[in-house]
Design a protein around this motif. Structure first.
Motif, PDB file in Angstrom:
ATOM      1  N   SER A  36       1.028  -1.012   0.251  1.00 46.29           N
ATOM      2  CA  SER A  36       0.067  -0.191   0.227  1.00 46.29           C
ATOM      3  C   SER A  36       0.913   1.083   0.099  1.00 46.29           C
ATOM      4  O   SER A  36       0.357   2.273  -1.048  1.00 46.29           O
ATOM      5  N   GLU A  96       2.299   1.693  -3.357  1.00 44.81           N
ATOM      6  CA  GLU A  96       1.504   1.717  -4.583  1.00 44.81           C
ATOM      7  C   GLU A  96       0.827   4.191  -3.745  1.00 44.81           C
ATOM      8  O   GLU A  96       0.935   4.915  -5.445  1.00 44.81           O
ATOM      9  N   LEU A  97       0.701   4.223  -3.336  1.00 45.46           N
ATOM     10  CA  LEU A  97       1.084   5.355  -2.696  1.00 45.46           C
ATOM     11  C   LEU A  97       1.883   6.744  -3.108  1.00 45.46           C
ATOM     12  O   LEU A  97       1.730   7.498  -2.921  1.00 45.46           O
ATOM     13  N   TYR A  98       2.976   5.493  -3.109  1.00 46.35           N
ATOM     14  CA  TYR A  98       4.154   6.559  -3.125  1.00 46.35           C
ATOM     15  C   TYR A  98       4.577   6.949  -4.488  1.00 46.35           C
ATOM     16  O   TYR A  98       4.948   7.810  -5.045  1.00 46.35           O
ATOM     17  N   LYS A 152       1.994   7.508  -6.776  1.00 41.30           N
ATOM     18  CA  LYS A 152       1.647   8.414  -6.586  1.00 41.30           C
ATOM     19  C   LYS A 152       1.930   9.515  -5.891  1.00 41.30           C
ATOM     20  O   LYS A 152       1.221  11.167  -6.897  1.00 41.30           O
ATOM     21  N   ILE A 211       1.604  16.479  -0.731  1.00 44.94           N
ATOM     22  CA  ILE A 211       1.622  15.251   0.505  1.00 44.94           C
ATOM     23  C   ILE A 211       2.067  16.107   1.574  1.00 44.94           C
ATOM     24  O   ILE A 211       2.630  17.225   2.136  1.00 44.94           O
ATOM     25  N   GLU A 227      -6.316  10.478  -0.862  1.00 44.35           N
ATOM     26  CA  GLU A 227      -5.524   9.300  -0.020  1.00 44.35           C
ATOM     27  C   GLU A 227      -4.851   9.252   1.033  1.00 44.35           C
ATOM     28  O   GLU A 227      -4.269  10.251   1.240  1.00 44.35           O
ATOM     29  N   LEU A 249      -2.597   7.072   3.798  1.00 49.58           N
ATOM     30  CA  LEU A 249      -1.853   5.831   4.502  1.00 49.58           C
ATOM     31  C   LEU A 249      -2.631   4.988   5.641  1.00 49.58           C
ATOM     32  O   LEU A 249      -2.387   3.423   5.210  1.00 49.58           O
ATOM     33  N   LEU A 288      -1.953  12.665   0.591  1.00 51.04           N
ATOM     34  CA  LEU A 288      -2.103  13.168  -0.471  1.00 51.04           C
ATOM     35  C   LEU A 288      -3.513  14.080  -0.730  1.00 51.04           C
ATOM     36  O   LEU A 288      -4.443  13.698  -0.734  1.00 51.04           O
TER      37      LEU A 288
END
Length: 713
Positions: free
Chosen positions: A608, A611-613, A615, A653, A679, A681, A707
Motif C-alpha cells: 500500500s 502504491e501511494l508513494y 502517486k 503530500i 488518499e 496511508l 495525498l
C-alpha cells in the motif's frame, strides 16, 4: 545610501540586483538585494548621532566599502586590529588591489582588480538556474615576474547587510546554520548577530569574525556549507551555499555598521591551505551559490538547492519516476549471498521495487574471519557467496525484472586487502602512508591508482552488467596530505580526483545510476550531489528520529535525491511499519530488513505504501516543503509531533509523525486554500478544516501520509 559610498554599477540578475560600490582609492564592494525592494535606507556617514559617542568619536565612519574579494598573500602583513588567528579577512593584501575594469561577458559580470606588480583578480558573478541564485567565483592571475603564494582567496564576499537599516541594525539580524554529525544531519541553529558577538565596536575597524566550516575530505562533517542571514524587520534573507568537496569555510564578519558574509576554500589558518601561482598561471576558486529573497528562510533554502535541478534532470531516464530501492545491508549485515538476493528479488519485484542493491561484504577477504570493513579494496567477488560470479548474479536479478546494484568504496582500501600494501600509490603525510584507522586512500592523481580503479571498479561495473552503484566514503583525510604547497593543497587536489572518479563513471557508463554516500550524509554538498542521482540522507537506519533527520535535510538537498531507509522487521507492529514507511515519503524510498519473513498483513502495508508513494512522486519531485510542529530539543528523545507539507500549485503530500507526549489533537496548515484529501496511508484519523489538516486521536509514534489536491473532485 551614504554620500561617501559611490555606486560603480548595478546589474539585475534574475530577480536580484547586484550593486557594486567603489571607494575613492579604487576598492570595490558588492551588495545584493531583491530588485522588487530597491528602496534602500539612507545610510549614515558617521556614528556621531549615537548616544555613546564622545567628541573624539564623532567623525568615526559608520561604514566603508568592504572588499568584493578577500585575498591574503604570503609575506604581506597579517590582518590588523586583533584579526590574526581569528580571520584572514581584511589582510593588507587586499589594500594593494584596485579596480581595473568591469564588463559583462555572456551574462556574467566580470570585475577585474589589479596591483602594480601585475597581479589580477577577476571576480565573476552570473545568474543561476531560473534566476533564483547567482553564482560567484574568483580567478587569481599572476602576470608578474615572480611566484605568488596564496593563503586565502574567497569565492564570494557580500557586504551591505542590511541595506534596509539606517544604522548598525541592532536586534534585527539573525544567522542560520546547519549542524551535522553521524546519523544526525541537518539540525538548524539560529542565533542573533548579538549572540554571535558580532555587534560593531564603538571604535569601528576592529576585525570581528565568526569563522566556521570543516577540515577534511568529508564536506558535511560538523556543518553543512550553507549559511543564511535574515533581516527580521525587512523580512529579507541572504543565503550562501558552497560547492566544495574538501575543506571549506564561511565567515560572518564585521568592522563597521554592515555585516559581511564571505567564504570559500578553508584558508591557511583554518584549513592549512596555501597555493603557489607561478608567473603566467592562474587559480580559480570553487563556486559559491548566493541568493537574496524577500521572504522566509525556507524560501531562501529552496533557492539554494534549486541549483542542483539541471544536473538531476540529466540523470538516466529510468530515474525520472523516482524508482524504489531495496538494499540488502540491513538484511545480511555485510554477508550478502546470491541465493538470498534472488529470493528477495522474487519477493520485491511484484511490489513495484526497481533497484536491488548488493551492499558491503560481497567481496573476498584475505582470511575467512575478517570483517567486511577490513577487507574492502581488492573488489573480487566472494566465490562461495557468489558461485556464478557477480555477472551471473546481476543477470539473474535482471531476469526478475529488477536493476542490479552494488556497493563500493573505490577511494579507500582496508587493512586486510592485498591493495593495502600498495603504499607507493597511496596518500602520504610527512612522507609516510596515511593510515585512517582501518583504511588507506589511493592517491587519485597517481597513474597506477587511476588504472586500478578503472579496472577493478569501472570495468567491473560494466562487465558484470550493473545498472546502479552505491559509492561510499567512510573516513576523512583530516588536515590534508603531502604536496609541495602543503597539506591543504594536497587535500584540495585529492578532492578534484574524487570528482574525476564520478565523472569517469558517468562517461564510461552513462546509463548507470549513482548513489552518493559517505558514512551517511557526509558528502551532501552541491559539487557531489550534482554528480549523483541520489544520496543517502543519513546512516540512521532503524531509529525513531529518521523522519526528523529526513525533514531537516529538505532545506539542504532536493528530496528527490534524499534516500531514506525503511528497515522492516518480522516482529514490527503494523504501527511501527507504517511509521517507517511514512518517513520514506520525505525523499526516496529505500527498503531493507526482513522482507522474506513478513506475513501477508505486513506485506500489504508495504504494498500500500509503494502504491501511494508512486502517486506522490510529482509532489516529491517538484514541491516545496514547510516543516511544522514541535518536537522539543532532543532528536533522540523527541516529544510532540512533526508535519511536513510538500506542495506544488495543485498537488501535495503531508507527512505526519508523532512522538512521546503527543497532543490529542493538532492541525497542520497548508499553503493557500481549496485543498481536499485524496488518499491516506494509515488508520490515523485526519480531516480538512478549512486550510488546515486536523489530526485527532494520535498516540505516540503514530504516522500518516496524506495525498492532497486542490479543487473539486
Amino acid at each position: 545610501m551614504a554620500s561617501h559610498l559611490s555606486i560603480l554599477s548595478e546589474h539585475v540578475l534574475g530577480d536580484m540586483t547586484a550593486r557594486y560600490l567603489i571607494a575613492p582609492e579604487g576598492q570595490v564592494g558588492l551588495w545584493l538585494y531583491p530588485t522588487a525592494m530597491s528602496d534602500l535606507a539612507q545610510r549614515r556617514p558617521t556614528v556621531a548621532n549615537e548616544s555613546w559617542v564622545r567628541s573624539h568619536s564623532k567623525a568615526r565612519p559608520a561604514m566603508v566599502v568592504e572588499p568584493l574579494v578577500h585575498v591574503k598573500l604570503s609575506g604581506d602583513d597579517e590582518p590588523p586590529q586583533l584579526g590574526t588567528g581569528r580571520t584572514l579577512l581584511w589582510s593588507s593584501s587586499i589594500d594593494r588591489f584596485r579596480l581595473l575594469d568591469q564588463r559583462v561577458e555572456a551574462n556574467t559580470v566580470v570585475t577585474t582588480l589589479y596591483d602594480d606588480t601585475g597581479l589580477h583578480i577577476k571576480h565573476r558573478l552570473s545568474a543561476g538556474f531560473r534566476g533564483l541564485t547567482v553564482q560567484s567565483e574568483t580567478v587569481f592571475e599572476n602576470n608578474s615576474s615572480s611566484p605568488v603564494r596564496l593563503e586565502l582567496l574567497t569565492s564570494f564576499s557580500l557586504s551591505g547587510i542590511t541595506p534596509y537599516a539606517t544604522d548598525d541594525a541592532p536586534c534585527r539580524l539573525r544567522a542560520h546554520r546547519f549542524r551535522s554529525v553521524w546519523s544526525a544531519e541537518g539540525r538548524m541553529v539560529t542565533e542573533s548577530i548579538e549572540q554571535l558577538h558580532l555587534e560593531r565596536s564603538w571604535a569601528g575597524n576592529m576585525n570581528f569574525s565568526e569563522r566556521f566550516g570543516q577540515v577534511g575530505s568529508m564536506p558535511v562533517r560538523g556543518w553543512f556549507p550553507t549559511v543564511l542571514v535574515e533581516d527580521t524587520e525587512a523580512k529579507v534573507v541572504w543565503g550562501a551555499r558552497l560547492a566544495i568537496p574538501t575543506s571549506w569555510q564561511l565567515e560572518l564578519g564585521r568592522r563597521f555598521d554592515d555585516l559581511v558574509l564571505a567564504g570559500g576554500l578553508a584558508d591557511r589558518e583554518f584549513g592549512h591551505w596555501t597555493k603557489t601561482v607561478e608567473p603566467g598561471q592562474s587559480f580559480t576558486t570553487p563556486q559559491a551559490h548566493l541568493t537574496c529573497v524577500a521572504g522566509s528562510v525556507d524560501e531562501a533554502c529552496d533557492r539554494l538547492i534549486s541549483v542542483d535541478v539541471p544536473a538531476i534532470e540529466a540523470q538516466p531516464a529510468m530515474e525520472q519516476d523516482l524508482p524504489i530501492v531495496y538494499n540488502d545491508y540491513c538484511t545480511s549485515w555485510g554477508e550478502p549471498r546470491e541465493d538470498q538476493l534472488l529470493a528477495i528479488a522474487d519477493r520485491i519485484a511484484p511490489l513495484g521495487v526497481r533497484y536491488l542493491v548488493i551492499d558491503a561484504g560481497w567481496y573476498m577477504p584475505m582470511n575467512s574471519g575478517a570483517h567486511w570493513a577490513t577487507t574492502l579494496g581488492d573488489w573480487r567477488a566472494h566465490p562461495s557467496r557468489f558461485p556464478n560470479g557477480l555477472a551471473g548474479t546481476a543477470a539473474a536479478i535482471r531476469k526478475r525484472g529488477l536493476v542490479p546494484g552494488i556497493w563500493m568504496e573505490p577511494e579507500h582500501v582496508a587493512k586486510d586487502s592485498d591493495a593495502f600494501a600498495e603504499t607507493d600509490h597511496m596518500l602520504t603525510r610527512d612522507g609516510k602512508p596515511l593510515t585512517l584507522g582501518l583504511r588507506r586512500a589511493w592517491n587519485l592523481h597517481d597513474p597506477y591508482a587511476k588504472a586500478y580503479i578503472e579496472d577493478r571498479v569501472i570495468g567491473m561495473l560494466g562487465q558484470a552488467g550493473f545498472g546502479y552503484v552505491k559509492i561510499d566514503y567512510s573516513e576523512t583525510l583530516g588536515i590534508g596530505v603531502d604536496h609541495p604547497d602543503g597539506l591543504g593543497e594536497g587535500l584540495r587536489r585529492q578532492g578534484e580526483g574524487s570528482h574525476a572518479i564520478f565523472d569517469r563513471i558517468r562517461e564510461a557508463l552513462p546509463d548507470l545510476v549513482i548513489e552518493l554516500v559517505s558514512a551517511g550524509g557526509h558528502r551532501m554538498e552541491a559539487s557531489f550531489l550534482q554528480r549523483a542521482a541520489m544520496c543517502s540522507y543519513s546512516d540512521a537506519h532503524e531509529t525513531i528520529e529518521i523522519p526528523i533527520i529526513a525533514a531537516a535535510v529538505h532545506r539542504l538537498m532536493l528530496p528527490r535525491q534524499s534516500q531514506i531507509w525503511a528497515v522492516l522487521r518480522q516482529n514490527d507492529s503494523l504501527q511501527r511499519m507504517n511509521y517507517s514507511m511514512a518517513a520514506t515519503f520525505l525523499g526516496r524510498m529505500c527498503l531493507s530488513g526482513d522482507i522474506l519473513d513478513l506475513d501477508e498483513t505486513q506485506l500489504s502495508v508495504v504494498e500500500s505504501a509503494i502504491e501511494l508513494y508512486q502517486k506522490a512522486v510529482p509532489a516529491i519531485k517538484y514541491g516545496k516543503s514547510r516543516i511544522k510542529g514541535d518536537i522539543g530539543p532532543s532528536w533522540r528523545h523527541p516529544r510532540g509531533w512533526q508535519g511536513v507539507v510538500r506542495t506544488t500549485e495543485d498537488d501535495g503530500i503531508v507527512v505526519i509523525h508523532t512522538f512521546e507526549q503527543t497532543p490529542e489533537e493538532f492541525s497542520v496548515q497548508l499553503p493557500g486554500t481549496d485543498w481536499r484529501i485524496v488518499e491516506v496511508l494509515t488508520p490515523l484519523a485526519v480531516n480538512m478544516d478549512g486550510d488546515c489538516l486536523k489530526v485527532v486521536g494520535a498516540s505516540a509514534f503514530d504516522s500518516q501520509v496524506v495525498l492532497v489536491r486542490r479543487g473539486a473532485v
